[in-house]
Motif scaffolding. Structure first.
Motif, PDB file in Angstrom:
ATOM      1  N   PRO A   1      49.100 -55.858 -71.225  1.00  0.00           N
ATOM      2  CA  PRO A   1      49.177 -56.926 -71.713  1.00  0.00           C
ATOM      3  C   PRO A   1      48.368 -57.464 -72.695  1.00  0.00           C
ATOM      4  CG  PRO A   1      48.164 -57.697 -69.790  1.00  0.00           C
ATOM      5  CD  PRO A   1      48.130 -55.528 -69.752  1.00  0.00           C
ATOM      6  N   ASP A   2      48.742 -58.086 -74.262  1.00  0.00           N
ATOM      7  CA  ASP A   2      48.221 -58.374 -74.969  1.00  0.00           C
ATOM      8  C   ASP A   2      46.925 -59.022 -73.753  1.00  0.00           C
ATOM      9  OD1 ASP A   2      49.551 -57.474 -76.356  1.00  0.00           O
ATOM     10  OD2 ASP A   2      51.153 -58.531 -77.061  1.00  0.00           O
ATOM     11  N   LEU A   3      45.796 -58.981 -75.133  1.00  0.00           N
ATOM     12  CA  LEU A   3      44.588 -59.700 -74.402  1.00  0.00           C
ATOM     13  C   LEU A   3      44.874 -61.618 -74.894  1.00  0.00           C
ATOM     14  CD1 LEU A   3      41.965 -57.045 -75.075  1.00  0.00           C
ATOM     15  CD2 LEU A   3      42.314 -57.424 -73.026  1.00  0.00           C
TER      16      LEU A   3
ATOM     17  N   GLU B   1      39.838 -64.940 -74.565  1.00  0.00           N
ATOM     18  CA  GLU B   1      39.021 -65.217 -73.554  1.00  0.00           C
ATOM     19  C   GLU B   1      38.664 -63.572 -73.680  1.00  0.00           C
ATOM     20  OE1 GLU B   1      38.610 -67.511 -70.621  1.00  0.00           O
ATOM     21  OE2 GLU B   1      38.559 -69.608 -71.670  1.00  0.00           O
ATOM     22  N   GLN B   2      39.321 -63.110 -72.696  1.00  0.00           N
ATOM     23  CA  GLN B   2      39.160 -61.640 -72.324  1.00  0.00           C
ATOM     24  C   GLN B   2      38.503 -60.560 -73.878  1.00  0.00           C
ATOM     25  OE1 GLN B   2      43.562 -60.681 -71.124  1.00  0.00           O
ATOM     26  NE2 GLN B   2      42.697 -61.025 -68.996  1.00  0.00           N
ATOM     27  N   ALA B   3      39.557 -60.814 -74.638  1.00  0.00           N
ATOM     28  CA  ALA B   3      39.010 -60.196 -76.177  1.00  0.00           C
ATOM     29  C   ALA B   3      37.715 -60.534 -76.138  1.00  0.00           C
ATOM     30  CB  ALA B   3      40.293 -60.737 -77.693  1.00  0.00           C
TER      31      ALA B   3
ATOM     32  N   THR C   1      39.193 -67.730 -60.920  1.00  0.00           N
ATOM     33  CA  THR C   1      40.215 -67.787 -60.707  1.00  0.00           C
ATOM     34  C   THR C   1      41.065 -67.366 -61.298  1.00  0.00           C
ATOM     35  OG1 THR C   1      40.985 -70.064 -59.300  1.00  0.00           O
ATOM     36  CG2 THR C   1      39.139 -68.283 -58.649  1.00  0.00           C
ATOM     37  N   GLY C   2      42.067 -66.426 -61.663  1.00  0.00           N
ATOM     38  CA  GLY C   2      43.345 -66.483 -61.840  1.00  0.00           C
ATOM     39  C   GLY C   2      43.499 -65.986 -63.988  1.00  0.00           C
ATOM     40  N   SER C   3      41.250 -66.177 -64.107  1.00  0.00           N
ATOM     41  CA  SER C   3      41.021 -66.033 -65.956  1.00  0.00           C
ATOM     42  C   SER C   3      41.628 -64.025 -66.137  1.00  0.00           C
ATOM     43  CB  SER C   3      39.812 -66.460 -65.886  1.00  0.00           C
ATOM     44  OG  SER C   3      38.665 -65.443 -65.193  1.00  0.00           O
TER      45      SER C   3
ATOM     46  N   LYS D   1      40.271 -61.714 -64.745  1.00  0.00           N
ATOM     47  CA  LYS D   1      38.848 -60.465 -64.535  1.00  0.00           C
ATOM     48  C   LYS D   1      39.562 -59.517 -64.150  1.00  0.00           C
ATOM     49  CE  LYS D   1      37.088 -63.124 -61.795  1.00  0.00           C
ATOM     50  NZ  LYS D   1      37.577 -64.302 -61.016  1.00  0.00           N
ATOM     51  N   THR D   2      40.694 -58.872 -63.848  1.00  0.00           N
ATOM     52  CA  THR D   2      40.365 -57.540 -63.211  1.00  0.00           C
ATOM     53  C   THR D   2      41.122 -56.309 -64.777  1.00  0.00           C
ATOM     54  OG1 THR D   2      41.985 -58.416 -61.653  1.00  0.00           O
ATOM     55  CG2 THR D   2      41.912 -56.324 -61.437  1.00  0.00           C
ATOM     56  N   GLU D   3      41.532 -56.786 -65.733  1.00  0.00           N
ATOM     57  CA  GLU D   3      42.335 -56.462 -66.703  1.00  0.00           C
ATOM     58  C   GLU D   3      41.007 -56.074 -67.715  1.00  0.00           C
ATOM     59  OE1 GLU D   3      45.371 -55.835 -67.461  1.00  0.00           O
ATOM     60  OE2 GLU D   3      44.305 -54.948 -69.335  1.00  0.00           O
TER      61      GLU D   3
ATOM     62  N   HIS E   1      44.411 -62.924 -52.918  1.00  0.00           N
ATOM     63  CA  HIS E   1      45.064 -62.643 -53.332  1.00  0.00           C
ATOM     64  C   HIS E   1      45.305 -63.019 -54.412  1.00  0.00           C
ATOM     65  CE1 HIS E   1      44.703 -60.811 -49.533  1.00  0.00           C
ATOM     66  NE2 HIS E   1      43.818 -61.227 -48.970  1.00  0.00           N
ATOM     67  N   ASP E   2      46.781 -61.738 -55.039  1.00  0.00           N
ATOM     68  CA  ASP E   2      47.356 -63.081 -56.541  1.00  0.00           C
ATOM     69  C   ASP E   2      48.504 -63.814 -56.033  1.00  0.00           C
ATOM     70  OD1 ASP E   2      48.137 -63.620 -59.038  1.00  0.00           O
ATOM     71  OD2 ASP E   2      48.389 -61.690 -59.251  1.00  0.00           O
ATOM     72  N   PHE E   3      49.152 -64.972 -54.966  1.00  0.00           N
ATOM     73  CA  PHE E   3      49.715 -65.107 -55.210  1.00  0.00           C
ATOM     74  C   PHE E   3      50.856 -65.630 -55.203  1.00  0.00           C
ATOM     75  CE2 PHE E   3      47.461 -65.462 -50.775  1.00  0.00           C
ATOM     76  CZ  PHE E   3      48.084 -64.806 -49.916  1.00  0.00           C
TER      77      PHE E   3
HETATM   78  P1  ADP Z   1      41.208 -62.788 -61.296  1.00  0.00           P
HETATM   79  O1  ADP Z   1      40.348 -61.534 -60.766  1.00  0.00           O
HETATM   80  O2  ADP Z   1      40.091 -63.803 -62.468  1.00  0.00           O
HETATM   81  O3  ADP Z   1      40.948 -64.146 -60.423  1.00  0.00           O
HETATM   82  P2  ADP Z   1      43.150 -61.515 -62.215  1.00  0.00           P
HETATM   83  O4  ADP Z   1      42.649 -60.427 -62.582  1.00  0.00           O
HETATM   84  O5  ADP Z   1      44.064 -61.491 -60.893  1.00  0.00           O
HETATM   85  O6  ADP Z   1      42.444 -62.783 -61.908  1.00  0.00           O
HETATM   86  O7  ADP Z   1      44.998 -62.477 -63.392  1.00  0.00           O
HETATM   87  C1  ADP Z   1      45.470 -63.436 -63.197  1.00  0.00           C
HETATM   88  C2  ADP Z   1      46.881 -62.701 -63.330  1.00  0.00           C
HETATM   89  O8  ADP Z   1      46.782 -62.676 -64.856  1.00  0.00           O
HETATM   90  C3  ADP Z   1      47.168 -61.548 -62.788  1.00  0.00           C
HETATM   91  O9  ADP Z   1      48.786 -61.952 -62.390  1.00  0.00           O
HETATM   92  C4  ADP Z   1      46.880 -60.882 -64.221  1.00  0.00           C
HETATM   93  O10 ADP Z   1      48.609 -60.031 -64.322  1.00  0.00           O
HETATM   94  C5  ADP Z   1      48.032 -61.289 -65.775  1.00  0.00           C
HETATM   95  N1  ADP Z   1      46.696 -61.303 -66.662  1.00  0.00           N
HETATM   96  C6  ADP Z   1      45.880 -61.268 -66.839  1.00  0.00           C
HETATM   97  N2  ADP Z   1      45.456 -60.491 -67.916  1.00  0.00           N
HETATM   98  C7  ADP Z   1      46.463 -60.987 -68.572  1.00  0.00           C
HETATM   99  C8  ADP Z   1      46.875 -61.582 -70.136  1.00  0.00           C
HETATM  100  N3  ADP Z   1      45.586 -60.842 -70.980  1.00  0.00           N
HETATM  101  N4  ADP Z   1      48.076 -61.636 -70.115  1.00  0.00           N
HETATM  102  C9  ADP Z   1      48.873 -61.832 -69.668  1.00  0.00           C
HETATM  103  N5  ADP Z   1      49.142 -61.444 -67.949  1.00  0.00           N
HETATM  104  C10 ADP Z   1      47.524 -61.212 -67.710  1.00  0.00           C
END
Ligand code: ADP
Ligand code: ZN
Ligand code: ZN
Length: 715
Positions: A155-157, A160-162, A182-184, A186-188, A521-523
């Protein structure tokens, strides 16, 4: 003349035989010119057994500092060398040596505890067979790897991720805290950092707190980098699988290691990055044997090997938070920043965090009468919310951190309760198989037809666990499809994944569960979260209970509204008697920073971690008196030992107190807390104290076990 080799074997710190490595002679017929390298695995005779051993360096980490050659007569020879395995690296040996010293274990105990169990039972020939199997497997997997290399979707960053990635690319490798809601996304960040490091031909270690969380993270890494480059290391694997994965990692055939706390000891010859996801999670602390903290060892290992460490969390531990205060911000007595702090305060796609609302139980009682609390599993206004959620075709999650049907059974005429006969605890009623189970000693008995004391037939459950909650909610919402996730429903392999898939695929309307469902979990379709019985942690005797509750509730809230479209309409409700409590107030504002600040203030005033350093001495005995006597003697020994640290106020010994559950399986448990002004004071004291403590045990035959827990996570 044969050479003497120092070998670590699995002997406890206080065994009379060895505090460290034992001396052996090189195996008969060995090449005299090549001494065995430290880190080589061997099999050696120990008493009448043959055991696994690890060749340990002379000097540096050994405890013989006199430099004298040991006497050779009477020494036994190494039986065989597992020469098919390259020696463990110097860095690995140093990690083990540090962990052993810090957590007050012998290096042998530490090293052998963290090697795969199967590796310790096999001989050289068996090892060679395992390695042949591994190479066959690798060859077979090779074509699949080529397919996975086809450009994966990235995905495009977000801005904040960038920005976070830009900062991570700056300067020397250091430890960074990624504080992201949560949902920011972090995994990316983990994925992009991993990509950078993999491109340099180096390996990545990713730690997660629980086995449950490995499959979904594994899937995301596999999707990005190809499954064949990835290996999992956790205790849920079969011993054979765990050894295969460990070997693949050690031989450098795997680029990514994903695992639970034990994976911090994975031998990675080309380590380039360590990620610790949900770094605040108490599961990173091993709770038996060598009680190490994988999070803390990750930071140590990063420094040792000069690689960056990335700690991620929405609610960092207060230890980490204090270490990550920016320079110049004179925060509670520490002006210096040890970790780099990176923040991602927004959800991806501008999704809002769910609104946190408090349901005041006092008002519910005023409106509906007290009996409503016993008759209804959830207060009526929230049942209404659940019905609306259901009508909209959305999912709700109800969190109750207590499994089983009811925490206790009681007799309505004489007041008898289902006390465990072996523990100071109740046996929990499990309706599904009509049993009473003790969650401490594991004892099980069928539910009796009548009261064992008075014979009355009217035995009733008291209170509510997840099993009863599911049943009662099912009755109130007959059209809802229910599911429950807790330790009881996920015992068999694969059952958790199956149940999670049901939720993800929309086959579940109401999900009931313990803290297991709150984590990670990513519900995508949950819009309502309800937390029950949260108040219990507000007044716990464990000073970390509020920190844990806050993290759990933030995590639970984070399960709602993960889909940006639904986010604005998502809510988390907490049922409470204390709606004005500062913890709930901070929670309503999603204000971790304010919560952390107030907790740190309290901790500093009370002289608690992270401002001081603790150790817990636990003892188990056949009777209370012996346990108390052991700790009494320990106190006296301590006073004689390090009077200066004690009298200078650098070290404080608290009086012995019974453990939270005082008796388990007919064993009495007593503990004593030590508080020190610095790690160095604590380390110096413990190491001298433990040397003399074991002698005490001989005088007290009813003492069964004792152990010290450095940096305990639960008191
Ligand atoms: P966290 O671990 O911080 O709670 P996640 O890494 O699970 O958050 O990300 C939440 C959701 O956002 C996931 O479904 C992920 O695939 C999506 N996501 C993460 N980065 C991006 C991005 N740059 N563009 C679009 N979707 C993204
Ligand atoms: Zn009775
Ligand atoms: Zn019991």
């Amino acid at each position: 003349m044969p050479t003497v080799v120092r070998v670590l074997v699995d002997l406890p710190r206080h065994s009379r035989l060895a505090a460290g490595a034992l001396d052996y002679l090189e195996p008969p017929g060995a090449e005299p010119a090549v001494p065995l390298a430290p880190g080589t695995l061997v099999r050696v005779p120990l008493g009448r057994r043959q055991v696994c051993g690890l060749v340990w360096p002379h000097g540096e980490h050994g405890e013989r500092s006199d430099g004298e050659a040991p006497p050779m007569d009477g020494l036994k020879a190494i039986t065989e060398v597992l020469s098919a395995l390259p020696p463990l690296s110097t860095a690995w040996l140093r990690l083990v040596a540090f962990a052993a010293a810090y957590y007050q274990r012998s290096p042998g105990e530490m090293a052998l505890a963290v090697l795969p169990p199967e590796l310790k039972d096999i001989d050289a020939a068996q090892l060679e067979r395992r390695l042949r199997r591994l190479h066959k497997g690798l060859k077979a997997a090779a074509p699949e790897a080529a397919v996975a290399d086809a450009r994966p979707f990235r995905p495009d960053l977000s801005p904040e991720q960038a920005e976070v990635l830009r900062q991570l690319a700056l300067g020397e490798p250091v430890t960074s805290l990624l504080h992201g809601v949560t949902g920011s996304g972090k995994t990316e960040i983990y994925l992009r950092e991993a990509e950078r490091v993999l491109a340099q031909g180096r390996q990545v270690l990713v730690l997660v707190p629980e086995i449950n969380l490995t499959p979904q993270l594994e899937a995301r890494f596999a999707q990005r980098f190809g499954a064949s480059r990835l290996r999992a290391l956790h205790s849920g694997l079969t011993p054979a699988q765990r050894l295969q994965n460990w070997l693949a990692v050690h031989l450098g055939h795997a680029d990514l290691v994903l695992g639970t706390r034990l994976a911090i000891f994975a031998p990675l010859p080309r380590l380039g990055l360590i990620v610790v996801d949900e770094e605040h999670d108490p599961s990173y602390k091993q709770q038996e044997g060598a009680r190490y903290s994988a999070r803390d060892l990750a930071v140590y290992r990063g420094r040792l090997e000069g690689v960056p460490v990335l700690l991620g969390s929405a609610t960092p531990s207060l230890e980490t938070w204090l270490n990550a205060q920016p320079l110049g911000e004179a925060v509670q007595g520490r002006a210096q920043s040890r970790y780099r702090r990176l923040a991602m305060p927004s959800r991806i796609g501008a999704g809002a965090l769910p609104a946190v609302k408090l349901l005041n139980l006092a008002e519910v009682v005023a409106r509906h009468g007290r009996s409503v609390l016993y008759e209804m599993p959830i207060a009526p206004p929230l049942i209404e919310r659940m019905k609306q959620c259901l009508a909209r075709g959305e999912q709700s999650l109800v969190l109750l951190n207590r499994r089983g049907y009811a925490p206790v059974l009681h007799c309505t005429s004489c007041g008898w309760k289902s006390q465990c006969s072996q523990c100071s605890a109740w046996r929990v009623f499990h309706k599904i198989d009509r049993t009473l189970r003790c969650h401490h000693c594991g004892s099980v008995e069928p539910v009796m037809r009548s009261c064992p004391d008075c014979g009355d037939m009217d035995i009733q459950p008291l209170g509510r666990g997840t099993e009863r909650l599911e049943e009662q909610l099912g009755a109130l919402l007959p059209e809802a499809r229910m599911a429950r996730i807790d330790a009881d429903t996920t015992r068999t392999r694969g059952s958790l994944e199956e149940q999670l898939a049901q939720v993800h695929d929309g086959h579940v309307d109401v999900l009931v569960g313990t803290q297991m469902v709150a984590k990670g979990h990513d519900f995508r379709r949950i819009t309502l979260v309800i937390a029950l019985n949260a108040d219990a942690a507000l007044f716990s005797q464990d000073f970390r209970a509020p920190e844990r509750l806050f993290a759990l509730l933030m995590q639970a809230a984070g399960r709602a509204g993960r889909d940006a479209e639904q986010a604005a309409a998502s809510e988390m409700w907490v049922q409470t008697w204390h709606p004005s409590h500062p913890l709930y107030q901070a929670l309503q504002r999603h204000d971790y920073v304010a919560f952390a600040r107030s907790q740190l203030e309290e901790r500093q005033i009370a002289g608690l971690p992270p401002y001081t350093h603790l150790a817990l001495l636990r003892v188990e005995a056949r009777d209370q008196a012996s346990a108390q006597a052991f700790l009494q003697a320990a106190t006296e020994l301590a006073e004689g030992l390090d009077g200066t640290a004690l009298s200078a106020g650098e070290l404080l010994l608290y009086p012995p107190v019974p453990a939270q559950v005082q008796r388990v399986a007919n064993v009495e448990r007593v503990q004593m807390l030590l508080e020190a002004s610095s790690r160095a004071v604590l380390q110096r004291f413990l190491s001298a104290w433990l040397d003399v403590l074991q002698a005490q045990r001989a005088a007290l035959p009813k003492v069964l076990r004792w152990a010290v827990d450095v940096d305990p996570v639960s008191i």
